[in-house]
Scaffold this active site. Sequence first.
Site, PDB file in Angstrom:
ATOM      1  N   LYS A 179     -11.853  -0.220   5.501  1.00 26.89           N
ATOM      2  CA  LYS A 179     -12.219  -0.911   4.274  1.00 26.89           C
ATOM      3  C   LYS A 179     -13.351  -1.920   4.539  1.00 26.89           C
ATOM      4  O   LYS A 179     -14.418  -1.519   4.939  1.00 26.89           O
ATOM      5  CB  LYS A 179     -10.971  -1.559   3.678  1.00 26.89           C
ATOM      6  CG  LYS A 179      -9.757  -0.595   3.584  1.00 26.89           C
ATOM      7  CD  LYS A 179     -10.039   0.569   2.660  1.00 26.89           C
ATOM      8  CE  LYS A 179      -8.827   1.374   2.267  1.00 26.89           C
ATOM      9  NZ  LYS A 179      -8.393   2.407   3.196  1.00 26.89           N
ATOM     10  N   ASP A 183      -0.762  -7.510   6.823  1.00 29.11           N
ATOM     11  CA  ASP A 183      -1.856  -6.568   6.605  1.00 29.11           C
ATOM     12  C   ASP A 183      -2.986  -7.372   5.953  1.00 29.11           C
ATOM     13  O   ASP A 183      -2.893  -7.779   4.801  1.00 29.11           O
ATOM     14  CB  ASP A 183      -1.384  -5.420   5.689  1.00 29.11           C
ATOM     15  CG  ASP A 183      -2.446  -4.339   5.525  1.00 29.11           C
ATOM     16  OD1 ASP A 183      -3.639  -4.685   5.569  1.00 29.11           O
ATOM     17  OD2 ASP A 183      -2.081  -3.169   5.340  1.00 29.11           O
ATOM     18  N   TYR A 214       0.847  -1.203   0.000  1.00 33.12           N
ATOM     19  CA  TYR A 214       0.000   0.000   0.000  1.00 33.12           C
ATOM     20  C   TYR A 214       0.888   1.261   0.000  1.00 33.12           C
ATOM     21  O   TYR A 214       1.868   1.332   0.755  1.00 33.12           O
ATOM     22  CB  TYR A 214      -0.921  -0.033   1.232  1.00 33.12           C
ATOM     23  CG  TYR A 214      -1.563   1.285   1.538  1.00 33.12           C
ATOM     24  CD1 TYR A 214      -2.403   1.894   0.609  1.00 33.12           C
ATOM     25  CD2 TYR A 214      -1.315   1.942   2.728  1.00 33.12           C
ATOM     26  CE1 TYR A 214      -2.975   3.130   0.867  1.00 33.12           C
ATOM     27  CE2 TYR A 214      -1.883   3.179   3.002  1.00 33.12           C
ATOM     28  CZ  TYR A 214      -2.705   3.766   2.060  1.00 33.12           C
ATOM     29  OH  TYR A 214      -3.259   4.987   2.317  1.00 33.12           O
TER      30      TYR A 214
HETATM   31  C1  LIG Z   1      -3.873  -2.369   2.591  1.00 36.79           C
HETATM   32  C2  LIG Z   1      -3.981  -1.080   3.334  1.00 36.79           C
HETATM   33  N1  LIG Z   1      -3.375  -0.967   4.534  1.00 36.79           N
HETATM   34  C3  LIG Z   1      -3.446   0.182   5.237  1.00 36.79           C
HETATM   35  C4  LIG Z   1      -4.119   1.286   4.759  1.00 36.79           C
HETATM   36  C5  LIG Z   1      -4.188   2.554   5.575  1.00 36.79           C
HETATM   37  O1  LIG Z   1      -5.457   2.634   6.169  1.00 36.79           O
HETATM   38  P1  LIG Z   1      -6.240   3.992   6.519  1.00 36.79           P
HETATM   39  O2  LIG Z   1      -6.539   4.683   5.241  1.00 36.79           O
HETATM   40  O3  LIG Z   1      -7.447   3.483   7.247  1.00 36.79           O
HETATM   41  O4  LIG Z   1      -5.359   4.805   7.385  1.00 36.79           O
HETATM   42  C6  LIG Z   1      -4.773   1.199   3.535  1.00 36.79           C
HETATM   43  C7  LIG Z   1      -5.507   2.360   2.988  1.00 36.79           C
HETATM   44  O5  LIG Z   1      -5.866   2.429   1.850  1.00 36.79           O
HETATM   45  C8  LIG Z   1      -4.699  -0.018   2.793  1.00 36.79           C
HETATM   46  O6  LIG Z   1      -5.287  -0.138   1.606  1.00 36.79           O
END
Ligand SMILES: Cc1ncc(COP(=O)(O)O)c(C=O)c1O
Length: 392
Positions: free
Chosen positions: A210, A185, A113
Amino acid sequence: MRNFKDYSEYDKKENWKVGSKLVHGAAGGDPLTGSVSFPIYQTATFRFRALGDSLGFDYTRCQNPTIEELERTIAMLEEGTEGFALSSGMAAVMCAFSILKPGDHIILSDDIYGGTYEIAQTVFVDNNIEKTFVDLSDLNKFKASIKPNTKMVFIETPTNPMMKVADIAEISKIAKEKGIVVAVDNTLLTPYYQKPLTLGADIVVHSATKYLEGHNDTIAGLVVVKDEKLGQAMRNFLKYQGACLAPLNAWLTLRGIKTLEVRMQRHNENTMKVAKWLRNHPKVKKVYYIGFEDHPNYEVTKKQCTGFGGMLSFEVDSKETALKVIEKVKMIVFAGSLGGVESLITYPMIVTHHEVPEDVREALGINERFLRLSVGIEDADDIIADLEQALK
Ligand SMILES: Cc1ncc(COP(=O)(O)O)c(C=O)c1O
């Protein structure tokens, strides 16, 4: 009146199927009042009845019943021992990284990400933490990247947007022998389709923004561990960074989790239909989707996941076609997130991966013809019809 800390109802859930656990959460309502919907304890602080005498809560940054219900629910779903609710997925990622010290080395999935990539390029540099980005779908590359000071491997599987799948059990086996902490993750598949802790991982991280929350209306992060020492480190990070989740957002996440099973099943079903349709479209050159039997990591997916989720990426014939699609979609929303009930399309080169240097991006396949689609739970025929008119 029962006490909040009386979780006897919780123990009865052990034999329940996941769909029932999702609907009822950890405590199954409010143990204090019997409220079926777990209340939002919208308070900063809690009254002490006498010195050293409280109901177990003193200050919301440290404990709050609504937040605790979410933490216990995610720990139950991921089959860990302790859960932690944070203000965002980024805070959850940083929480996992908090065990790294100057001089440590970390291995990360190569098309991680974009926000996590930015942490590696800034925070790690500032703190003298060494990093290596590796295609973790290739075990040999993982083995070759291990150094004497490797402290953690941070896996995203499937990766986003290239949909590469890493073998969590095999990586964990190798990591364990070397004393390397395995963090996963699990945002894209959620514990409904993949449970990293049961495959040998030590830490699970979520952007609960998400699929878990699921409605594109809340930012939230979650971490789950199964080891007490790691749990203490995660709790310290949460407390000292002040990265706690607001009670209302904890409640929204709990409410989202109630319908996770039906949403994930629909995402899964819709994505399979859309992926197959896209694959046969003359302007679509390649579809990246872990549910295809000819996906290079299909066997690993079948081994460790019970579904394929709601994400796919695709490459069209030209930059013009890609730009036209994001301009012409009507029901599908052009926006940079994923995992909600609404279908969202994005242009990773600009929206999610603009911080990744061009040569790295191009090598991964994130080029000007590349689009990512988070398939929502609308009627699949309408999603396909929208793509069809946008691709004309
Ligand atoms: C796979 C993944 N991990 C972490 C994050 C970060 O999360 P947040 O936007 O809730 O801070 C995202 C955000 O798009 C993501 O897609």
